[in-house]
Structures are given as structure tokens and as C-alpha cells.
Design a protein around this motif. Structure first.
Motif, mmCIF file in Angstrom:
data_model
loop_
_atom_site.group_PDB
_atom_site.id
_atom_site.type_symbol
_atom_site.label_atom_id
_atom_site.label_comp_id
_atom_site.label_asym_id
_atom_site.label_seq_id
_atom_site.Cartn_x
_atom_site.Cartn_y
_atom_site.Cartn_z
ATOM 1 N N GLU A 125 48.956 68.601 60.733
ATOM 2 C CA GLU A 125 48.163 67.414 61.051
ATOM 3 C C GLU A 125 49.108 66.340 61.590
ATOM 4 O OE1 GLU A 125 45.401 66.055 58.077
ATOM 5 O OE2 GLU A 125 45.316 68.054 57.184
ATOM 6 N N PRO A 126 48.604 65.463 62.453
ATOM 7 C CA PRO A 126 49.471 64.410 62.981
ATOM 8 C C PRO A 126 49.844 63.387 61.899
ATOM 9 C CG PRO A 126 47.228 64.150 63.806
ATOM 10 C CD PRO A 126 47.263 65.418 63.021
ATOM 11 N N VAL A 127 50.986 62.730 62.126
ATOM 12 C CA VAL A 127 51.501 61.753 61.168
ATOM 13 C C VAL A 127 51.860 60.470 61.900
ATOM 14 C CG1 VAL A 127 53.342 61.243 59.503
ATOM 15 C CG2 VAL A 127 52.430 63.564 59.669
ATOM 16 N N PHE A 128 51.482 59.349 61.303
ATOM 17 C CA PHE A 128 51.838 58.013 61.749
ATOM 18 C C PHE A 128 52.847 57.526 60.718
ATOM 19 C CE2 PHE A 128 51.459 53.451 61.905
ATOM 20 C CZ PHE A 128 51.129 53.135 63.208
ATOM 21 N N LEU A 129 54.137 57.533 61.067
ATOM 22 C CA LEU A 129 55.224 57.192 60.143
ATOM 23 C C LEU A 129 55.764 55.821 60.492
ATOM 24 C CD1 LEU A 129 57.214 58.064 57.877
ATOM 25 C CD2 LEU A 129 58.622 59.077 59.694
ATOM 26 N N HIS A 168 58.136 56.819 69.682
ATOM 27 C CA HIS A 168 58.877 55.915 68.801
ATOM 28 C C HIS A 168 58.633 54.504 69.319
ATOM 29 C CE1 HIS A 168 63.102 54.314 67.489
ATOM 30 N NE2 HIS A 168 62.140 53.807 66.748
ATOM 31 N N ILE A 169 58.073 53.647 68.469
ATOM 32 C CA ILE A 169 57.749 52.278 68.866
ATOM 33 C C ILE A 169 58.502 51.315 67.962
ATOM 34 C CG2 ILE A 169 55.908 50.594 69.251
ATOM 35 C CD1 ILE A 169 54.756 54.029 68.708
ATOM 36 N N ILE A 170 59.148 50.350 68.586
ATOM 37 C CA ILE A 170 59.852 49.311 67.845
ATOM 38 C C ILE A 170 59.003 48.043 67.893
ATOM 39 C CG2 ILE A 170 61.934 47.878 67.768
ATOM 40 C CD1 ILE A 170 63.411 50.282 69.080
ATOM 41 N N GLY A 171 58.748 47.477 66.719
ATOM 42 C CA GLY A 171 57.979 46.248 66.634
ATOM 43 C C GLY A 171 56.576 46.481 66.116
ATOM 44 N N PRO A 172 55.875 45.387 65.823
ATOM 45 C CA PRO A 172 54.526 45.510 65.256
ATOM 46 C C PRO A 172 53.516 46.003 66.286
ATOM 47 C CG PRO A 172 55.038 43.215 65.665
ATOM 48 C CD PRO A 172 56.287 43.991 65.961
ATOM 49 N N LEU A 173 52.492 46.683 65.773
ATOM 50 C CA LEU A 173 51.432 47.222 66.617
ATOM 51 C C LEU A 173 50.089 46.640 66.200
ATOM 52 C CD1 LEU A 173 52.459 50.987 66.448
ATOM 53 C CD2 LEU A 173 52.780 49.454 68.385
ATOM 54 N N THR A 174 49.185 46.572 67.158
ATOM 55 C CA THR A 174 47.798 46.236 66.852
ATOM 56 C C THR A 174 47.066 47.538 66.531
ATOM 57 O OG1 THR A 174 47.051 46.507 69.123
ATOM 58 C CG2 THR A 174 47.853 44.301 68.489
ATOM 59 N N GLU A 175 45.887 47.422 65.962
ATOM 60 C CA GLU A 175 45.113 48.622 65.660
ATOM 61 C C GLU A 175 44.811 49.415 66.932
ATOM 62 O OE1 GLU A 175 40.986 50.077 63.493
ATOM 63 O OE2 GLU A 175 41.360 47.936 63.725
ATOM 64 N N ALA A 176 44.485 48.716 68.013
ATOM 65 C CA ALA A 176 44.190 49.406 69.281
ATOM 66 C C ALA A 176 45.408 50.191 69.772
ATOM 67 C CB ALA A 176 43.740 48.401 70.339
ATOM 68 N N GLN A 177 46.595 49.615 69.654
ATOM 69 C CA GLN A 177 47.808 50.329 70.054
ATOM 70 C C GLN A 177 48.053 51.539 69.149
ATOM 71 O OE1 GLN A 177 50.326 46.838 69.745
ATOM 72 N NE2 GLN A 177 50.790 46.955 71.951
ATOM 73 N N VAL A 198 45.840 53.365 67.662
ATOM 74 C CA VAL A 198 44.911 54.418 68.074
ATOM 75 C C VAL A 198 45.403 55.076 69.356
ATOM 76 C CG1 VAL A 198 42.554 54.890 68.884
ATOM 77 C CG2 VAL A 198 42.926 53.364 66.926
ATOM 78 N N GLN A 199 45.804 54.265 70.320
ATOM 79 C CA GLN A 199 46.286 54.789 71.602
ATOM 80 C C GLN A 199 47.472 55.728 71.398
ATOM 81 O OE1 GLN A 199 47.668 51.692 74.241
ATOM 82 N NE2 GLN A 199 48.864 53.134 75.457
ATOM 83 N N TYR A 200 48.463 55.287 70.637
ATOM 84 C CA TYR A 200 49.657 56.107 70.429
ATOM 85 C C TYR A 200 49.361 57.313 69.550
ATOM 86 C CZ TYR A 200 52.199 52.141 72.421
ATOM 87 O OH TYR A 200 52.650 51.148 73.235
ATOM 88 N N LEU A 212 45.624 62.747 67.416
ATOM 89 C CA LEU A 212 44.495 62.166 66.710
ATOM 90 C C LEU A 212 43.214 62.362 67.533
ATOM 91 C CD1 LEU A 212 43.202 60.338 64.485
ATOM 92 C CD2 LEU A 212 43.758 58.399 65.958
ATOM 93 N N GLN A 213 42.198 62.904 66.882
ATOM 94 C CA GLN A 213 40.887 63.060 67.493
ATOM 95 C C GLN A 213 40.027 61.883 67.052
ATOM 96 O OE1 GLN A 213 40.176 65.593 69.694
ATOM 97 N NE2 GLN A 213 42.318 66.138 69.448
#
Length: 178
Positions: free
Chosen positions: A63-67, A156-165, A167-169, A175-176
Motif C-alpha cells: 500500500e502507498p505510504v505518506f511519510l 520527496h517534498i521539503i516544506g509544508p503541504l496543503t491538503e490539495a498538494q 492528494v496530488q503527490y 493513492l486511488q
């Protein structure tokens, strides 16, 4: 034929052994210090959750992971927290949302979880010695890694993300949303 003094042979032999040992240790050190990059298999993380459970990242394979690497006192991490919570509540049954603290006291992390009402859809890991940042090349916070179901780092993203970002990433990691 010129005879090489025994002393020179001993010195050369010792130097060769020392060079071999040093080379081996440098090779071993490089395996653990060279950070993972996009396309690499994500380094396994073995840690304890804020609730005291043992955790292994490799157990989530399939399963995908958001770490997300964070600290409970960092303003950008705090700014990102409501979006992380909303993302986890919406998609936590389709992607594992894992937060890993970067070396803070467990009381401070537990206070963060309590203060922001971090839901059970998020796994919060303790790393008192910040042991897991070097294998991922993490130098600040927040830093997020998206890991595919096959265990490979896709973003790999550095810095804060919004919920929309998020979901996009996360879609890049598999992610389905439908």
C-alpha cells in the motif's frame, strides 16, 4: 636480482591490511549515510509509535505510504498539521499516513498528538536520537516522502503541504481517490 629488506615487506603488508580495513569501514559507512533518492527502495524504519507499539515501515509494503518527518515545535509543521489531519481522515484507509518525530522527547510528541487531536488514521513514530533522518537525507522539517506500494520513493517534498498538494503527490504513489 635485488633483495627487498624484510622490514619493507612487513611495512607494506601492514599498510595493505590497514588500507583494506579502512576501505571496508568506509564502504559500510557509505551504505548508511548515503541518503535514499527517488526511485530507491525506501529505507526500512523500525521505531516505536507514540502509543508504544512496535512499527516497521516494510510491513506496510503493498500500500502507498505518506511519510512525514516533523517536530512538534516547528512552525511550518504546526501550520501543516490541520491539512495532514484532514488528509488522513479522508484517505487514511487508502494510504498509510506516518509521521516520524526528529529527535524530541516523547512527552513533547505526546502533547502535540493530544493538543492537535491527531486521529488514529495517522501513525506517529518516536525517534529520540533522530536515527531515521540520515538514511532519507532529511535536513529540516517538515519533509515528506511518498512511497509506492512496491516500497519505492516516488516523491520527496521539503516544506509544508496543503491538503490539495498532499492528494496530488499521493496520487503519484498510487493513492486511488475514487
Amino acid at each position: 636480482m635485488h633483495k627487498v629488506p624484510r622490514r619493507n615487506i612487513i611495512i607494506l603488508s601492514v599498510a595493505a591490511v590497514v588500507a583494506g580495513i579502512l576501505g571496508y569501514y568506509l564502504w559500510q559507512y557509505g551504505k548508511y549515510v548515503t541518503p535514499a533518492k527517488i526511485g530507491d527502495v525506501a529505507p526500512d524504519i523500525k521505531a516505536v509509535t507514540v502509543t508504544g507499539q512496535n512499527f516497521e515501515l516494510k510491513s506496510l509494503q503493498g500500500e502507498p505510504v505518506f511519510l512525514n518527518f516533523f517536530t512538534p515545535w516547528c512552525p511550518p509543521c504546526i501550520q501543516e498539521t490541520p491539512d495532514l489531519i484532514a488528509f488522513a481522515k479522508q484517505y487514511g484507509n487508502r494510504i498509510h499516513v506516518v509521521l516520524i518525530d526528529r529527535g524530541d522527547d516523547s512527552v513533547l510528541v505526546r502533547n502535540y498528538v493530544s493538543k492537535y487531536h491527531v486521529p488514529s488514521e495517522m501513525t506517529v513514530l518516536l525517534s529520540p536520537s533522530d536515527h531515521w533522518s540520515p538514511p532519507y537525507g532529511v535536513t529540516g522539517q517538515p519533509e515528506t516522502f511518498l512511497i509506492s506500494s512496491s516500497g519505492k520513493i516516488v516523491r520527496h517534498i521539503i516544506g509544508p503541504l496543503t491538503e490539495a498538494q498532499m492528494v496530488q503527490y499521493a496520487k503519484e504513489a498510487g493513492l486511488q481517490t475514487q
